[in-house]
Scaffold this active site. Structure first.
Site, short mmCIF file in Angstrom:
data_model
loop_
_atom_site.label_atom_id
_atom_site.label_comp_id
_atom_site.label_asym_id
_atom_site.label_seq_id
_atom_site.Cartn_x
_atom_site.Cartn_y
_atom_site.Cartn_z
N GLY A 128 0.53 -1.14 -0.06
CA GLY A 128 0.01 0.08 -0.17
C GLY A 128 0.77 1.24 0.02
NE ARG A 178 -2.91 3.23 -11.06
CZ ARG A 178 -2.88 4.32 -10.53
NH1 ARG A 178 -2.48 5.61 -11.37
NH2 ARG A 178 -3.39 4.81 -9.25
N GLY A 198 4.01 -3.42 -3.86
CA GLY A 198 3.74 -3.80 -5.43
C GLY A 198 4.34 -2.36 -6.11
NE ARG A 199 0.23 2.50 -6.17
CZ ARG A 199 -1.03 2.48 -6.54
NH1 ARG A 199 -1.03 3.08 -7.85
NH2 ARG A 199 -2.13 1.84 -5.96
CE1 TYR A 211 -2.01 -3.24 -8.56
CE2 TYR A 211 -0.70 -1.20 -7.58
CZ TYR A 211 -1.44 -2.59 -7.48
OH TYR A 211 -1.20 -3.21 -6.32
CB CYS A 223 -15.98 4.09 -29.14
SG CYS A 223 -15.13 3.78 -30.87
CD GLU A 224 -16.09 3.14 -22.70
OE1 GLU A 224 -16.36 3.61 -21.57
OE2 GLU A 224 -16.30 2.06 -22.72
CE1 TYR A 278 -8.96 2.27 -9.30
CE2 TYR A 278 -6.98 2.16 -10.88
CZ TYR A 278 -7.80 1.42 -9.94
OH TYR A 278 -7.91 0.11 -9.91
N1 LLP Z 1 -1.68 -6.79 -0.47
C1 LLP Z 1 -2.80 -6.96 -0.81
C2 LLP Z 1 -3.46 -7.67 0.23
C3 LLP Z 1 -3.26 -6.13 -1.72
O1 LLP Z 1 -4.58 -6.14 -1.90
C4 LLP Z 1 -2.51 -5.13 -2.54
C5 LLP Z 1 -3.11 -4.31 -3.61
C6 LLP Z 1 -1.04 -5.15 -2.38
C7 LLP Z 1 -0.62 -6.11 -1.39
C8 LLP Z 1 -0.15 -4.44 -2.99
O2 LLP Z 1 -0.47 -2.98 -2.84
P1 LLP Z 1 0.64 -1.84 -3.16
O3 LLP Z 1 1.66 -1.83 -2.45
O4 LLP Z 1 0.70 -2.03 -4.77
O5 LLP Z 1 -0.17 -0.60 -3.06
N2 LLP Z 1 -5.36 -1.01 -9.49
C9 LLP Z 1 -5.17 -0.01 -8.36
C10 LLP Z 1 -4.42 -0.39 -7.07
C11 LLP Z 1 -5.16 -1.72 -6.68
C12 LLP Z 1 -4.47 -2.31 -5.39
C13 LLP Z 1 -5.12 -3.61 -5.02
N3 LLP Z 1 -4.35 -4.28 -3.83
C14 LLP Z 1 -4.17 1.26 -8.75
O6 LLP Z 1 -4.10 1.20 -9.93
O7 LLP Z 1 -4.24 2.24 -8.17
#
Ligand code: LLP
Length: 440
Positions: A263, A340, A303-304, A399, A370-371, A344
């Site tokens: 997160g 994205r 992740g991000r 993402y 087409c949106e 969002y």
């Molecule tokens: N762990 C769990 C249980 C999660 O649900 C997620 C992300 C992560 C780790 C990794 O989170 P990060 O470190 O990447 O923030 N599609 C959206 C983001 C969705 C995240 C879902 N869960 C976007 O493009 O912002």
């Protein structure tokens, strides 16, 4: 407009930099070309076509190292969140660095095992709706931890483990009821969200898990949301988790692991983001301070933060057009390639790949789908570019490709990984024939 990331004085890995071009037609002075490490993006576009995702290996490497280093004082494992970018080559490069993985589907688990069979013992399995097939696949692979999100899932896991005569290592994902400032679609830590088990009910579920054959309680897990840039809510959640760990140990459960989830957000909209090192250090302090004295092994699921800034989407300007005075750049990438902004309202910096000291204008940058929602930027000031010129949409390493689709029967882009002066296709561009193959 000054080219972004022209130097690396910020401590953020300098994956994408403008360099003065000294070759061929671009010998004119004052012209800068955006590079991925040592490779000009103009060259990659010519070679592989557009739209194309380009990743910097050095950026992934060094961000992983910074993240890992920030937690050096405590026993920990980074379980990279596969959903952010699940390309096999990227998983493999992280696995080689000793990284573990957070998966949320049988498909992601299979990707991890394909990238590195031995990585299974560092895999945590999250998600509210794991099917029996998926639980069974995790058990067969021998993963580290199942983050269970409901009583029903706990029963299903016990049933699957019993059938295989195995013991499933379990953590309950608790919902700490902590608010985090982020987009409502990606906030997960409040009681009204579908995720986890309310923290008040967790003890009862642990009692059930301990009393169930084929289950072994191993830890506690939490994840409060994504793209959170203030570290305080992480600390708040961890304070509640620490209390729970104490209570669970008093109840006689063996809690070896605390999985803090992912997160941590990145700076999408700042011209020069804050120092990544000290940012991650402050995140690490927020998480580890409440856990002091508990002697737990910390699991992290970023992740991000690892891959986000490591990728750009290269796209060509197909047409310039003006509607009632409003200027549009129609590019060859679309919402199906990178959703994205459409989904969002997310901001992504967009820069011309070739930058000179010319004038700028205010434009909407839109795709051909087409949106009306098919846009990358609205009312954005951008140096004037011509039809055929290249743009780079920044910070799409996370993402980006994983959320792409074939909407409008558009084959998905290729992915290219750059390391120093070399570039490798890590996913070939799809062909329309690929899309038709599965249909009758
Ligand atoms: N762990 C769990 C249980 C999660 O649900 C997620 C992300 C992560 C780790 C990794 O989170 P990060 O470190 O990447 O923030 N599609 C959206 C983001 C969705 C995240 C879902 N869960 C976007 O493009 O912002």
């Amino acid at each position: 407009m000054t080219p972004r990331r022209q130097n690396s004085t910020t401590g953020r890995p300098p994956g994408f930099v403008y360099r003065e071009s000294k070759h061929g037609m671009l010998r004119r002075s004052g012209q800068f070309v955006l590079h991925a490490e040592g490779v000009a993006l103009t060259k990659l576009a010519a070679q592989y076509g557009t739209p194309v995702y380009v990743y910097s290996r050095e950026t992934i490497d060094s961000r992983y190292d910074v993240f890992d280093g920030a937690f050096r004082a405590v026993p920990h494992t980074i379980c990279y969140s596969v959903k952010a970018n699940s390309n096999l080559s990227i998983l493999r490069l992280l696995a080689r660095k000793g990284c573990g993985f957070d998966v949320v589907s049988g498909g992601e688990l299979e990707r991890v095992l394909t990238a590195d069979r031995k990585a299974a013992r560092k895999v945590v399995f999250s998600g509210v709706g794991k099917t029996r097939e998926e639980l069974t696949a995790g058990l067969k692979a021998g993963i580290l931890l199942f983050n269970v999100e409901s009583e029903s899932e706990l029963s299903a896991l016990a049933e699957c483990a019993g059938r295989l005569r195995r013991t499933a290592p379990v953590a309950v994902r608790v919902n700490p009821d902590v608010a985090a400032e982020t987009h409502p679609y990606i906030s997960t830590g409040l009681h009204q969200h579908k995720f986890g088990v309310p923290i008040r009910e967790a003890r009862a579920l642990y009692a059930k898990a301990s009393g169930t054959r084929h289950l072994k309680v191993g830890g506690v897990s939490v994840h409060i949301g994504s793209q959170i840039t203030d570290v305080a809510p992480f600390g708040e959640a961890m304070t509640r988790i620490a209390e729970l760990v104490r209570a669970l140990r008093d109840d006689g459960h063996g809690i070896a692991y605390v999985d803090a989830g992912g997160g941590l957000g990145i700076a999408y909209d700042q011209p020069e983001p804050a120092d990544f090192c000290s940012y991650v250090e402050s995140y690490a302090r927020a998480l580890t301070t409440p856990l002091q004295g508990l002697d737990v092994h910390l699991l992290l699921e970023p992740g991000r933060a690892i891959v986000g800034p490591a990728g750009v989407l290269l796209t060509s300007v197909v047409y310039r057009k003006t509607n009632a005075g409003k200027r549009f750049l129609v590019v060859d990438a679309a919402m199906n390639d990178m959703i994205r902004p459409a989904l969002y309202g997310a901001y992504h910096e967009i820069v011309p790949v070739t930058m000179d000291a010319g004038k700028s204008e205010v434009v909407d940058i839109v795709g051909p789908v087409c949106e009306t929602g098919d846009f990358f930027a609205r009312d954005r000031e951008l140096p004037i570019v011509a039809e055929g010129d290249l743009l780079a949409i920044l910070d799409v390493g996370a993402y980006g490709m994983v959320l792409s689709s074939n909407y409008n029967t558009r084959p998905r882009p290729a992915e290219v990984l750059v390391a120093g002066k070399s570039a490798k296709v890590i996913r070939r561009r799809e062909k329309v024939a690929d899309l038709l193959r599965a249909e009758v």
